[in-house]
Design a protein around this motif. Structure first.
Motif, short mmCIF file in Angstrom:
data_model
loop_
_atom_site.label_atom_id
_atom_site.label_comp_id
_atom_site.label_asym_id
_atom_site.label_seq_id
_atom_site.Cartn_x
_atom_site.Cartn_y
_atom_site.Cartn_z
N ILE A 7 -38.34 -26.04 9.73
CA ILE A 7 -37.48 -24.12 9.02
C ILE A 7 -38.91 -24.31 7.64
CG2 ILE A 7 -35.86 -23.41 7.47
CD1 ILE A 7 -33.57 -25.52 9.31
N LEU A 8 -39.09 -24.78 6.86
CA LEU A 8 -39.42 -24.67 5.59
C LEU A 8 -41.15 -23.61 6.07
CD1 LEU A 8 -38.74 -26.38 3.66
CD2 LEU A 8 -37.61 -24.90 3.69
N THR A 10 -41.59 -21.98 9.21
CA THR A 10 -41.39 -20.93 9.71
C THR A 10 -41.27 -19.61 8.49
OG1 THR A 10 -40.24 -21.57 11.68
CG2 THR A 10 -39.58 -19.36 10.76
N ILE A 11 -40.52 -20.02 7.82
CA ILE A 11 -40.18 -19.60 6.53
C ILE A 11 -41.65 -19.22 5.47
CG2 ILE A 11 -39.04 -19.30 4.38
CD1 ILE A 11 -37.08 -20.21 5.48
N MET A 13 -44.66 -19.15 6.58
CA MET A 13 -45.80 -18.22 7.82
C MET A 13 -45.39 -16.49 7.24
SD MET A 13 -45.54 -19.93 11.29
CE MET A 13 -46.13 -21.02 12.77
N ILE A 14 -44.45 -16.18 7.44
CA ILE A 14 -43.08 -15.30 7.15
C ILE A 14 -43.62 -14.33 5.89
CG2 ILE A 14 -40.66 -13.28 7.88
CD1 ILE A 14 -40.17 -15.94 9.86
N GLN A 15 -43.56 -15.56 5.05
CA GLN A 15 -43.45 -15.14 3.59
C GLN A 15 -45.32 -14.94 2.25
OE1 GLN A 15 -40.41 -13.93 2.08
NE2 GLN A 15 -39.35 -13.71 4.03
N LEU A 19 -46.92 -13.19 8.91
CA LEU A 19 -46.06 -12.63 10.27
C LEU A 19 -45.57 -12.33 10.49
CD1 LEU A 19 -46.62 -14.65 13.01
CD2 LEU A 19 -44.11 -16.43 12.36
N LYS A 65 -33.22 -7.95 10.79
CA LYS A 65 -32.37 -8.43 9.64
C LYS A 65 -32.25 -9.18 10.05
CE LYS A 65 -30.27 -7.10 5.40
NZ LYS A 65 -31.41 -6.45 4.75
N GLU A 66 -31.81 -9.97 11.16
CA GLU A 66 -30.73 -10.73 11.61
C GLU A 66 -31.90 -11.83 12.14
OE1 GLU A 66 -29.17 -10.75 15.63
OE2 GLU A 66 -27.77 -9.54 14.82
N LEU A 67 -33.46 -11.72 12.75
CA LEU A 67 -34.47 -12.91 12.42
C LEU A 67 -34.55 -12.81 11.30
CD1 LEU A 67 -35.66 -12.81 16.36
CD2 LEU A 67 -33.53 -13.65 15.41
N GLY A 68 -35.00 -12.05 10.25
CA GLY A 68 -35.85 -11.95 9.51
C GLY A 68 -37.05 -12.44 9.32
N ILE A 69 -37.57 -11.85 10.64
CA ILE A 69 -38.92 -11.07 10.78
C ILE A 69 -39.51 -9.81 10.96
CG2 ILE A 69 -38.71 -11.51 13.35
CD1 ILE A 69 -41.49 -12.58 12.95
N VAL A 252 -41.73 -16.10 19.02
CA VAL A 252 -41.13 -15.25 18.38
C VAL A 252 -41.05 -13.49 19.30
CG1 VAL A 252 -40.99 -13.80 15.85
CG2 VAL A 252 -41.73 -16.18 16.02
N LEU A 255 -38.88 -13.59 21.17
CA LEU A 255 -37.42 -13.85 21.23
C LEU A 255 -37.28 -11.99 21.44
CD1 LEU A 255 -34.70 -15.03 20.81
CD2 LEU A 255 -35.92 -15.71 18.26
#
Lengths: 451, 89
Positions: A7-8, A10-11, A13-15, A19, A65-69, A252, A255
């Motif tokens: 989980i961390l 993935t976060i 990667m995005i933040q 990503l 919004k839902e996936l946070g990406i 991703v 998805l």
């Protein structure tokens, strides 16, 4: 529950590692909009685009919004306009205006498909469309154009190469007040693909369904960060790390594509397995090559490292999604990649090296600024060289170069945003005019005889 | 539909309570919580069921982000599918 470490990761990667999903592109067929009355045809085009894509942006934002990406772009590609406009027998600029208006109405930032496919010759509508490209790109904001001048199966249409050299120059000349931006919205292809979600070269091929969703992923920053954790890994291990990272990135994309397709009620086309850079810090393909071990991108070893990167990205991505298409591979647009911009400014990255790089990665000479006094024939020769690499290697190649009108080597063009800025790169000054003016068709290579 | 709420930041009294209260106010049911403190960095991962959510997902996510800002924490609310797809074959 899912592993906390995952989980961390993935976060992070995005933040921290930029990503994102680069684009959700809706492909729309305009074959049912053909009409010999251009005004009627344009009205049908506007109506079809605004009907099919009315929810594209809101659905994209909901998924984001839902996936946070972040999903950076929502775009549209349409049937090559040369086919749609052929029956009108007049300048097709009105189609570009209708496309632009429709793009603004649904809120997408770019719409591609002001295109012609002339790899074996010009048919009705093609010459009119090509000649209208400079006007179409200067009087619209969001329309992108592409022309396919060659393929492995057909060879290269040298007459089209000659014409496109002139058109590229005119696009830049007519948009001098916007830093020659017109030329940045025009791509000249060899082996163009019909389901490419990336601009400026996206169009919706005639073999595609009526309407579909294609997704382009990104994530060079994630790959670089993954490699940075293994400074002493050997090159086989490097390839494995890239594969694993590419798998995660592409999952991703798959998805997002599935969700968008379901919510829009439109079939899901393909995921483009791509590493698309942006000028933002930490989002550079050049920096991946430098992480592998180059002092600066463009030096000796660049072609080998890029070949490895491109191959590993595909191998990792293949298993992550159900259907693959588009250009699939690493992109090397000079002005859109912070590392490439630095390398070009320092002189380490030159156009000859970029040409070699295009033989092993997904596209071609992309977003390269050349001197403003470059003759049209020289641009045609660059197009022919690049098309030859694509034709012989059975791959897509493209040319998107921007003559910086009134500027020379040492100066630069700056567009800001995703398009970035590019230093003017030097070209050879010896002429290729005689070759270009011979005209005709470069015959298809032996590779075309596969049956 | 289930979401994962991650809370990362400096450890202070009552973080769990505040985040849980926010979930309750949206009728989001907390299914599982794991938390750890690395040095003095607080890291909490919460699995929540949103099937009876009284508001929309976007409102919940925005409210959580707002709470994060107030408390100087980084709070992300994301659909569990993004983690499942990325880390499972």
């Amino acid at each position: 529950m899912i592993n906390a470490y995952d989980i961390l990761e993935t976060i992070r990667m995005i933040q921290d590692e930029c990503l994102d999903i680069r684009t959700i592109t809706m492909g729309i067929s305009l074959l049912d909009c053909i009409d010999s009355d251009i005004d009627k045809a344009c009205e049908k085009v506007y109506n079809k685009i605004t009907t099919c894509a009315k929810d594209l942006v809101s659905v994209g934002e909901g998924i984001e919004k839902e996936l946070g990406i972040p999903i950076i772009n929502k775009r549209i590609s349409v049937t090559p306009i040369a086919i749609v406009s052929a029956a009108c027998k007049c300048s097709p600029v009105k189609f570009a205006i209708a496309m632009d208006k429709a793009a603004k109405a649904v809120g997408v930032n770019l719409i591609g498909g002001y295109s012609a496919l002339v790899q074996k010759g010009f048919s009705a509508g093609d010459i009119e469309l090509i000649n209208s490209i400079p006007e179409a790109l200067s009087c619209t904001e969001r329309v992108c154009s592409s022309v396919n001048v060659g393929s492995t199966k057909t060879g290269i249409n040298l007459d089209a190469c000659k014409l496109m050299g002139k058109i590229v120059r005119e696009c830049a000349e007519q948009t001098v007040d916007k830093a020659c931006f017109g030329a940045a919205k025009l791509v000249v292809f060899c082996n163009a693909v019909e389901d490419n979600p990336f601009m400026a070269g996206a169009f919706h091929g005639v073999g595609e369904p009526d309407c579909m969703i294609n997704v382009g992923v990104s994530g060079p920053g994630v790959v670089r960060a993954a490699l940075a954790k293994y400074p002493d890994a050997d090159i086989t291990e490097i390839a494995n790390i890239i594969k694993k990272t590419s798998y995660k990135i592409t999952r991703v994309g798959q998805l997002v594509g599935q969700l968008a397709s379901k919510r829009l009620g439109v079939p899901f086309g393909i995921v483009d397995l791509s590493l698309a850079p942006t000028p933002a810090v930490g989002d550079s393909v050049a920096h991946i090559l430098e992480e592998i071990g180059l002092e600066q991108c463009g030096t000796h070893g660049t072609t080998a490292t890029l070949a490895l990167l491109n191959d590993a990205v595909k191998k990792g991505g293949v298993m992550a999604c159900s259907k693959i298409g588009g250009l699939s591979g690493a992109f090397i647009p000079v002005s859109e990649d912070a590392g490439m911009i630095d390398a070009a400014k320092s002189g380490v990255l030159c156009i000859e090296k970029l040409e070699a790089m295009t033989a092993v990665c997904s596209v071609g000479l992309d977003m390269i600024v050349v001197p403003g006094d470059t003759p049209a024939d020289t641009i045609s020769a660059i197009i022919a060289d690049e098309a030859a690499i694509g034709m012989v290697n059975s791959k897509t190649t493209a040319v998107r170069i921007i003559p910086a009108i009134g500027k020379e080597v040492g100066e630069e063009l700056d567009w800001g945003g995703l398009f970035g800025c590019g230093p003017v790169m030097p070209l050879k000054t010896a002429s290729a005019s005689k070759f270009i003016n011979r005209g005709g068709q470069i015959p298809a290579p032996m590779q075309s005889l596969k049956n | 539909m289930r979401a994962i709420i991650t809370v990362i930041g400096k450890d202070t009294v009552g973080i769990l309570a505040k985040v849980s209260a926010k979930c309750a106010s949206h009728n989001a049911n907390v299914i599982e919580v794991t938390q750890s403190i690395l040095q003095d960095l607080f890291c909490m991962i919460m699995l929540v069921d949103l099937s009876k959510l009284s508001t929309s997902f976007a409102t919940l996510a925005d409210d959580m982000a707002e709470l994060g800002k107030e408390e100087n924490l980084s709070i992300h609310t994301m659909h569990e599918d993004i983690f499942n797809c990325m880390h499972h074959i």
